[in-house]
Design a protein around this motif. Structure first.
Motif: not given
Length: 581
Positions: A269-274, A331-333, A361-362
């Motif tokens: 969710g843009n502006n909801t979860g990120y 970052g991605n692990q 993140g974005n």
């Protein structure tokens, strides 16, 4: 019968001659240059040049007078059980498999030394510093000895509570608001011990932090609910429980690491979860007032897009008023559960709160998960101890293999890469000298991106310490990272002496505190001669000799609590400060 037939067998005749066996009657050459070293009152070490033989030397007989006291395959022998201030004659003979024995070497006379009966001097100037509710740091002047001081016994109320090789130790496991008597005695290798130092009395402080905490050991895998953990009210998102994959594709775990459920933060969710949305989960109060060691461990899963965001573990020893990051990953692990361990030695003796601080993140493709939380109070917990041992069996491309060991600040403390000089499929063993106590990341890398097993050979690696296996594997892509902690005995955590933080002394105050970059020092009329900065584990991270110093840039330090030890004329003062990001 003519011609070949399937029923005809051909015979072969072989002629040979049996020669009589020629016995080996040639003796080895006489051992030369017999010498003695490391002679004590009860032992000596002998060495000599190797003998030669027409077939081969198999052993050496070592004679003490006319008696064989040792038979060895090498050119050295340790002789024990001798008497002090006594002369002994030694010689050596070489022998081969046929029983031929050389003549004896030249006789060497060795005289043992007189027994060491002199005790070390009494340790002086015993002092206590950094006293908290549960521990105190003791320091004293070094003793001297005619041979050498081997160690010091630290006595608490008449009982030995520690034996150390240095002149400083941290005594843990104390009770709040309690007075203890401490003394120190020195001893040498012969067992001679000095009288005890002048005793000092130390009174611990009142317990700080949160109250009525959960007991250690403690664990939580979120099988029924969030347990004693609570959602924060001042963040953007909540942590949720799940038993399968998260709702978003190509992110999050597919199953729990322990049991059937885990917790995670949904980033959709843009502006909801990120972007840059925060989710905080608070631990219950943890009672470390009587602990001598504490290790916090958990499993984390951070799989998704590159701009994944971050996950921090933060600690508070003032019941949530201020928070310090003690662990961070960004970052991605990769699509697997990873393990993390954090040494909580800096928080012994207090009521402690922890929290997971997740910042997205974005991207929506960034579901972070936590499982298998554990808090232990064993002497070493889940931490490594002492030297680390790394065993690597290469695949068919050793030149693609490398590894690094980094500390909590990202500084490389050990690393190595390999080449075609290492045979395919061979095994190497590396020893990493005992790292200082703290948190570390070990990363095994493959330059081609196919791991060291199993496409082109069956490679593998194992990193271990005396406490057990830390990391092992072989099947990965470009890298395989494991986080772990190193913990010596709790008596070695403070490597450097730090004087008391005196709130009544207004000299050399630090501001702003906390700080993100420049840290100013109120110098006044007394110039600073030396400034040293230590991590919360007692590790020196910076040292500056500059009488004109009035400020220092600490922006390159990782977030956390630090100590600045300021040396001026006839003055040493330590101030604590916090670096935030």
């Amino acid at each position: 019968m003519k011609g070949p037939s399937p029923n005809v067998r051909k015979s072969h005749v072989v002629a040979f001659k049996i020669e009589p066996d020629i016995p080996d009657t040639e003796a080895p050459t006489v051992p030369a240059n017999l010498t003695a070293s490391n002679t004590t009152d009860v032992s000596t070490s002998l060495s000599w040049d190797a003998s030669t033989d027409n077939v081969g030397v198999t052993a050496y007989d070592v004679y003490q007078g006319a008696t064989v006291v040792a038979t060895v395959a090498t050119t050295t022998a340790d002789i024990t059980g001798l008497t002090a201030s006594t002369s002994y004659d030694f010689s050596v003979k070489a022998k081969d498999a046929a029983g031929n024995e050389s003549a004896a070497s030249a006789t060497l006379t060795v005289t043992t030394v007189a027994p060491d009966t002199q005790a070390p001097t009494v340790p002086a100037n015993l002092t206590a510093s950094n006293t908290s509710a549960g521990q105190t740091t003791l320091n004293w002047d070094a003793s001297t000895d005619n041979v050498g001081v081997a160690g010091y016994d630290v006595l608490q109320d008449g009982a030995v509570v520690a034996t150390v090789a240095t002149t400083t130790t941290v005594v843990t496991g104390l009770s709040p608001e309690t007075t203890y008597e401490f003394k120190v005695s020195a001893k040498d290798a012969a067992g001679n011990e000095s009288a005890a130092s002048t005793p000092i009395s130390v009174t611990t402080l009142a317990a700080t932090g949160c109250l009525n905490g959960v007991a250690v050991p403690y664990s939580e895998s979120f099988e029924t609910n969030l347990g004693a953990w609570t959602q924060d009210s001042g963040d953007d998102l909540d942590w949720a429980r799940d038993s399968g994959g998260t709702p978003s594709n190509n992110t999050g775990p597919s199953s729990a690491d322990d049991g059937s459920t885990y917790i995670y933060v949904e980033a959709s969710g843009n502006n909801t979860g990120y972007p840059n949305k925060r989710a905080i989960l608070n631990s219950p109060c943890i009672d470390l007032s009587g602990s001598t060691a504490a290790v916090f461990s958990f499993s984390y899963h951070m799989y998704g897009a590159t701009n994944f965001g971050s996950l921090d573990v933060e600690a508070s020893n003032d019941d949530g008023v201020t928070w310090t990051s003690i662990w961070n990953k960004s970052g991605n692990q990769g699509n697997s559960w990873q393990s993390a361990t954090i040494d909580l030695a800096a928080y012994l003796g207090v009521g402690l709160r922890l929290r997971f601080n997740r910042v997205t993140g974005n991207t929506w493709q960034a579901d972070a998960a936590i499982d298998k939380i554990s808090l232990t109070s064993d002497a070493t917990g889940n931490c490594a101890t002492g030297d680390l041992s790394l065993s690597i069996t290469f695949d068919n491309y050793p030149e693609e293999t490398s590894w690094t060991l980094t500390d909590a600040g990202g500084t490389t403390v050990a690393s190595k890469s390999y080449s075609t000089a290492n045979p395919d499929g061979s095994t190497v063993t590396e020893t990493i000298s005992a790292p200082a106590s703290g948190s570390y990341t070990f990363t095994m890398s493959d330059a081609f991106g196919d791991g060291i097993c199993c496409s082109y050979g069956n490679g593998s690696y194992t990193l271990s310490s005396s406490a057990g296996t830390i990391a092992s594997g072989g099947e990965f892509t470009s890298s395989d990272a494991t986080e772990f902690c190193v913990q010596g005995t709790s008596l070695r955590l403070d490597t450097y002496e730090l004087t008391d933080v005196d709130s009544n002394d207004k000299r050399f105050m630090l501001y702003p505190n906390p700080t993100k970059g420049i840290l100013n020092i109120s110098v006044g009329k007394t110039p600073i001669q030396k400034l040293e900065i230590f991590s919360m584990f007692g590790q020196k991270v910076r040292s500056i000799d500059d009488q004109g110093i009035k400020q220092i840039d600490v922006s390159n330090l990782t977030a956390g609590t630090y100590f600045a030890r300021i040396t001026a004329k006839e003055t040493i003062i330590t101030r604590s400060f916090i670096v935030t990001k």
